[in-house]
Design an enzyme around this catalytic site. Structure first.
Site, mmCIF file in Angstrom:
data_model
loop_
_atom_site.group_PDB
_atom_site.id
_atom_site.type_symbol
_atom_site.label_atom_id
_atom_site.label_comp_id
_atom_site.label_asym_id
_atom_site.label_seq_id
_atom_site.Cartn_x
_atom_site.Cartn_y
_atom_site.Cartn_z
ATOM 1 C CB SER A 138 -4.125 -6.015 3.957
ATOM 2 O OG SER A 138 -3.099 -6.942 3.629
ATOM 3 C CE1 TYR A 151 -0.150 -2.761 5.366
ATOM 4 C CE2 TYR A 151 -0.433 -5.137 5.323
ATOM 5 C CZ TYR A 151 -0.601 -3.902 4.730
ATOM 6 O OH TYR A 151 -1.212 -3.804 3.499
ATOM 7 C CE LYS A 155 -3.536 -2.122 5.580
ATOM 8 N NZ LYS A 155 -4.280 -1.201 4.706
HETATM 9 N N1 NAD Z 1 0.704 -3.872 -2.411
HETATM 10 C C1 NAD Z 1 0.218 -4.874 -1.724
HETATM 11 O O1 NAD Z 1 0.749 -6.014 -1.819
HETATM 12 C C2 NAD Z 1 -0.986 -4.703 -0.828
HETATM 13 C C3 NAD Z 1 -1.618 -5.860 -0.352
HETATM 14 C C4 NAD Z 1 -2.726 -5.710 0.475
HETATM 15 C C5 NAD Z 1 -3.208 -4.463 0.798
HETATM 16 N N2 NAD Z 1 -2.577 -3.354 0.327
HETATM 17 C C6 NAD Z 1 -3.137 -2.052 0.705
HETATM 18 O O2 NAD Z 1 -3.520 -1.371 -0.464
HETATM 19 C C7 NAD Z 1 -3.555 0.037 -0.197
HETATM 20 C C8 NAD Z 1 -2.835 0.778 -1.306
HETATM 21 O O3 NAD Z 1 -1.469 0.404 -1.266
HETATM 22 P P1 NAD Z 1 -0.547 0.225 -2.575
HETATM 23 O O4 NAD Z 1 -0.133 -1.196 -2.614
HETATM 24 O O5 NAD Z 1 -1.201 0.845 -3.740
HETATM 25 O O6 NAD Z 1 0.739 1.015 -2.073
HETATM 26 P P2 NAD Z 1 1.360 2.413 -2.548
HETATM 27 O O7 NAD Z 1 2.436 2.667 -1.568
HETATM 28 O O8 NAD Z 1 1.655 2.368 -4.005
HETATM 29 O O9 NAD Z 1 0.151 3.449 -2.326
HETATM 30 C C9 NAD Z 1 -0.227 3.952 -1.073
HETATM 31 C C10 NAD Z 1 -0.615 5.403 -1.274
HETATM 32 O O10 NAD Z 1 -1.134 5.915 -0.036
HETATM 33 C C11 NAD Z 1 -0.633 7.229 0.109
HETATM 34 N N3 NAD Z 1 -0.629 7.598 1.537
HETATM 35 C C12 NAD Z 1 0.147 7.103 2.524
HETATM 36 N N4 NAD Z 1 -0.108 7.738 3.683
HETATM 37 C C13 NAD Z 1 -1.078 8.643 3.415
HETATM 38 C C14 NAD Z 1 -1.743 9.614 4.201
HETATM 39 N N5 NAD Z 1 -1.453 9.782 5.498
HETATM 40 N N6 NAD Z 1 -2.688 10.398 3.610
HETATM 41 C C15 NAD Z 1 -2.973 10.248 2.296
HETATM 42 N N7 NAD Z 1 -2.359 9.358 1.489
HETATM 43 C C16 NAD Z 1 -1.422 8.564 2.046
HETATM 44 C C17 NAD Z 1 0.788 7.191 -0.451
HETATM 45 O O11 NAD Z 1 1.268 8.483 -0.769
HETATM 46 C C18 NAD Z 1 0.591 6.287 -1.661
HETATM 47 O O12 NAD Z 1 0.305 7.028 -2.836
HETATM 48 C C19 NAD Z 1 -2.943 0.217 1.194
HETATM 49 O O13 NAD Z 1 -3.975 0.389 2.146
HETATM 50 C C20 NAD Z 1 -2.207 -1.097 1.417
HETATM 51 O O14 NAD Z 1 -2.062 -1.388 2.782
HETATM 52 C C21 NAD Z 1 -1.488 -3.440 -0.491
#
Ligand code: NAD
Length: 263
Positions: A138, A151, A155
């Site tokens: 992230s 977080y 991260k």
């Molecule tokens: N959305 C944002 O603004 C953003 C920004 C930077 C980084 N991220 C990162 O991107 C990645 C994906 O997030 P997203 O935004 O698609 O969110 P999201 O919540 O839509 O997806 C996250 C997915 O991870 C799965 N998950 C959670 N814990 C788990 C576990 N223990 N085992 C297996 N699966 C698990 C959830 O079921 C979900 O489907 C994450 O690592 C998040 O930290 C997101």
């Protein structure tokens, strides 16, 4: 790396960014895409939408045995793993008073799972002399996530671990990329915005909120160039540079933004 005929695993594959990666890898001609997620029903739905090239798996990335089994089953089914996208992540929110259970969950999902992944995938990749590990970290891993201390800390640890892996294994054929987006329009961010969380407001005020498909575009471009740091929001590089050159000035700027948003 180009994606044609590649065998790919995406954890968190049922989520916003993970499902966009799965769809995009299919469009790029991947041979197989394993869509793995804690939410097995949602993983199945994503795999069905992606098509016959996709295979759903329910798993918890914080359970090392399940990660080992995912890797072993995929290698047995498809013969190899070319690209492993360790994308599952959680945002618990909270500061120093966040309960230990939240710190523990953030640590296990956002950081320790990457260690389990590396342990499981590296032996076969090293034996074949190649493979790519994409870790979704992230912008919080190179900057800070206001309102979410677990977080931010986990991260940062994930980016540090990704860099360590890249330096340690690159000369043995292993490529590592750290995907560091800022705001992306997925439930993780939209739920925070809907609840009025300060951290979500800071993210939305710090740059464009991208679609998961735009993040997938950046990933495909970054993989093609075998880049370590994949930044879907180019402004994150400028923020990181300012933070490195003038940490006090950068923190003052962020505090000013927080004061404006909470006034
Ligand atoms: N959305 C944002 O603004 C953003 C920004 C930077 C980084 N991220 C990162 O991107 C990645 C994906 O997030 P997203 O935004 O698609 O969110 P999201 O919540 O839509 O997806 C996250 C997915 O991870 C799965 N998950 C959670 N814990 C788990 C576990 N223990 N085992 C297996 N699966 C698990 C959830 O079921 C979900 O489907 C994450 O690592 C998040 O930290 C997101």
């Amino acid at each position: 790396m180009n994606l044609t005929d590649r065998v790919v695993v995406v954890t968190g594959g049922a989520g916003g960014i993970g499902s966009a990666l799965a769809r995009r890898f299919a469009a790029e001609g991947a041979a197989a895409i394993v869509v793995a997620d804690l939410n097995a029903d949602a993983a199945r739905a994503v795999a069905e939408a992606v098509g016959p090239v996709a295979h759903p798996v329910g798993l918890d990335v914080t359970d090392e045995e399940q990660v080992r089994a995912l890797v072993a089953d995929t290698e047995q089914r498809y013969g190899r793993i070319d690209l492993f996208c360790a994308n599952a992540g959680v945002a618990t929110g909270g500061g120093v008073d966040a309960p230990d259970a939240d710190w523990d969950r953030a640590w296990r999902v956002n950081m320790l799972s990457h260690v389990y992944t590396a342990r499981a995938v590296l032996p076969a990749m090293l034996a074949r002399g190649g493979g790519h590990l994409l870790m979704t970290c992230s912008a919080a891993g190179v900057l800070t996530a206001v309102g979410d201390a677990p977080y931010t800390a986990t991260k940062h640890a994930a980016v540090g671990f990704a860099e360590w892996l890249a330096i340690t294994y690159r000369d043995r054929g292993i490529r590592v990329s750290a995907l560091c987006p800022q705001g992306v329009d997925t439930p993780m961010l939209s739920e925070g915005l809907a609840a009025g969380h300060l951290g979500a407001k800071v993210i939305a005020a710090s740059g464009a909120v991208l679609t998961p498909d735009q993040v997938a575009d950046s990933v495909v471009a970054g993989l093609a160039e075998e880049r370590f740091l994949i930044l879907p929001h180019p402004e994150v590089a400028a923020y990181a540079l300012r933070r490195a050159e003038d940490p006090d000035g950068w923190q003052a700027g962020l505090r000013k933004l927080v004061r404006r948003l909470t006034a």
